[in-house]
Design an enzyme around this catalytic site. Structure first.
Site, PDB file in Angstrom:
ATOM      1  CG  HIS A 155      16.147  19.636  -0.826  1.00  0.00           C
ATOM      2  ND1 HIS A 155      14.904  19.265  -0.331  1.00  0.00           N
ATOM      3  CD2 HIS A 155      16.566  18.614  -1.620  1.00  0.00           C
ATOM      4  CE1 HIS A 155      14.608  18.050  -0.797  1.00  0.00           C
ATOM      5  NE2 HIS A 155      15.583  17.647  -1.584  1.00  0.00           N
ATOM      6  CB  SER A 276      19.525  51.694   1.680  1.00  0.00           C
ATOM      7  OG  SER A 276      19.341  52.172   2.996  1.00  0.00           O
ATOM      8  CE  LYS A 282      20.821  46.315   1.580  1.00  0.00           C
ATOM      9  NZ  LYS A 282      19.740  46.468   2.546  1.00  0.00           N
ATOM     10  CD  GLU A 289      13.512  43.173  -2.611  1.00  0.00           C
ATOM     11  OE1 GLU A 289      12.931  43.604  -1.606  1.00  0.00           O
ATOM     12  OE2 GLU A 289      14.663  43.514  -2.926  1.00  0.00           O
TER      13      GLU A 289
END
Ligand code: ARG
Length: 458
Positions: A155, A276, A282, A289
């Site tokens: 979980h 970024s 970043k 992704e």
């Protein structure tokens, strides 16, 4: 002028030509198309269905087309309807009348069925070797981290202690099954359909087994209708690739989490991350992704194929021309994802101290505290309850099971002794899980050895 000009009194409308054409995506099968034609012409000559000398002329012509396409000397004609018509027309332009005999006892329906099988057979092999490479990369990383304690999750809540090596090796098991599925798909597609012709076979005395042998197929299709209308092999491969992508996507999702400041279990190499345009701090895990995103696209390809086939009467229908873009996209996408993920895994840097810190919080040794009591004769269900109460006390006092004084333990159960601290040390917890398949370092080393042996076997 079209091949079927005899039957037609008009040229096809330009819009129909564009709509009908598949050369923009089936040209990639030119090698397979030519190999199939060479085998067919060889057999036609051997059977005296065409003169052996004409067979030789055809084969020579086909070989010259192949080398000119390979070298780029010959370009595909975007006006051609498909790769089959393009090569036949080019052959006749090169060798004259003999070229017109190549299509004896053959149809584009069995020809395209053959070409896709040949193409996908290779594509499956390519994917299998890439998956093996990824397994190697994971094994190499796992080998360095058989003692690196991290929290295992259920979980997405810290659950029980494992090691980073054990976690990575779980993916190797999934990938081994992927190899099995890809091989299975490859073996089942390795059946030769030429001789089915348009749908009803032929009256010519073909030697289909000979063609199968020349092209390395293990057998021939046994029903001419099925031979030209079966696309199960595309669906099976896209299915195997979809499951593979699902595994890559799950690994990607974990890497995304592990890269976040919330976890910081790993650091990706700068060459495999992106920045970024506005936020100077970043470092983003874009590759993973994209893999996660492309997984949906491959599922879409599988769905395209299943939906394309579900209402088709036997035998060939032009709907089936849509098979190629979908199945090619599925194999291309998986190959691209693997190609990028392998070096990303090779170069990522695990951060054991952060994993250890995460493991220290979250009471992941609570099961082991309960097991300690069980070993002393307390029934597991009672031990579970006692430990739950201890955890609640720790939360209240903002402490851990390791730091809770022995008096607090003893107050709840007299069986607790000083050795409880040894029993719940995370290292003890991991090392004690020596069950087959468990995270104990020696078991994980065995897993790594077994996985390496499995991929070397073939
Ligand atoms: N380009 C076609 C395809 O990919 C080849 C088969 C065409 N057959 C036909 N009867 N029109 O399916």
């Amino acid at each position: 002028m079209k091949l079927w000009a005899g039957r037609f009194s008009k040229e096809a409308d330009e819009r129909v030509n564009d709509f009908n054409s598949s050369i923009s995506f089936d040209s990639r099968m030119y090698r397979q198309d030519i190999a199939g034609s060479i085998a067919h012409a060889t057999m036609l000559g051997e059977q005296n269905i065409i003169a052996p000398s004409e067979s030789e002329t055809i084969i020579k012509g086909l070989k010259s087309i192949l080398s000119d396409l390979d070298s780029g000397k010959l370009a595909f004609d975007p006006e051609a309807e498909d790769i089959h018509m393009f090569i036949e027309a080019e052959l006749t332009a090169r060798i004259g009348d003999a070229g017109k005999r190549l299509h004896t006892a053959r149809s584009r329906n069995d020809q395209v069925a053959l070409d896709i099988r040949l193409y996908l057979r290779e594509a499956a092999e390519g994917l299998i070797s890439q998956v093996k490479e990824l397994i190697c990369s994971l094994c190499n990383q796992a080998e360095q981290h058989t003692e690196t304690v991290m929290p295992g999750y259920t979980h997405l809540q810290r659950a029980q202690p494992i090691t980073f090596g054990h976690h990575l090796m779980a993916y190797c098991q999934m990938l081994l099954r992927d190899i099995d599925r890809l091989k299975d798909a490859k073996n089942r597609m390795n059946v030769m359909p030429l001789g089915s012709c348009a749908l009803a076979g032929t009256t010519y005395p073909l030697n289909r087994e000979r063609v199968a042998e020349l092209l390395g197929f293990s057998s021939v299709t046994l029903n001419s209708l099925d031979g030209v209308s079966d696309r199960d092999f595309c669906i099976e491969l896209a299915g195997a690739v979809s499951i593979l992508m699902m595994h890559l996507s799950r690994l990607s999702e974990e890497i995304i989490l592990w890269c976040s400041w919330e976890f910081k279990f790993i650091e990706l190499d700068d060459a495999f991350a992106t920045g970024s345009s506005i936020m100077p701090q970043k470092k983003n895990p874009d590759i993973t992704e994209l893999v996660r995103g492309k997984t949906g696209r491959v599922y879409g390809d599988l769905n395209t194929l299943l939906t394309m086939m579900k209402g088709l009467p036997l035998a060939y229908n032009k709907d089936m021309q849509e098979d190629k873009e979908a199945v090619f996209d599925a194999v291309d996408t998986a190959a691209l994802c693997l190609k990028t993920m392998i070096p990303m895994i090779d170069t990522m840097k695990p951060i054991p101290s952060n994993m250890r810190r995460a493991a220290a919080k979250g009471f992941i040794n609570a099961t082991d505290a309960a097991d300690y009591l069980t070993r002393k004769g307390v029934p597991f269900r009672d031990a579970y309850k006692i430990t739950g109460t201890l955890v609640a006390q720790c939360i209240e006092k903002d402490t851990t099971l390791e730091e809770l004084p022995l008096e607090d333990y003893k107050a709840l159960c007299g069986e607790f002794e000083e050795d409880i601290y040894q029993a719940i040390s995370l290292e003890t917890c991991v090392k004690g899980r020596t069950v087959v398949g468990g995270p104990a370092p020696e078991r994980v080393k065995e897993q790594i050895a077994a996985v390496r042996a499995a991929i070397q076997e073939e």
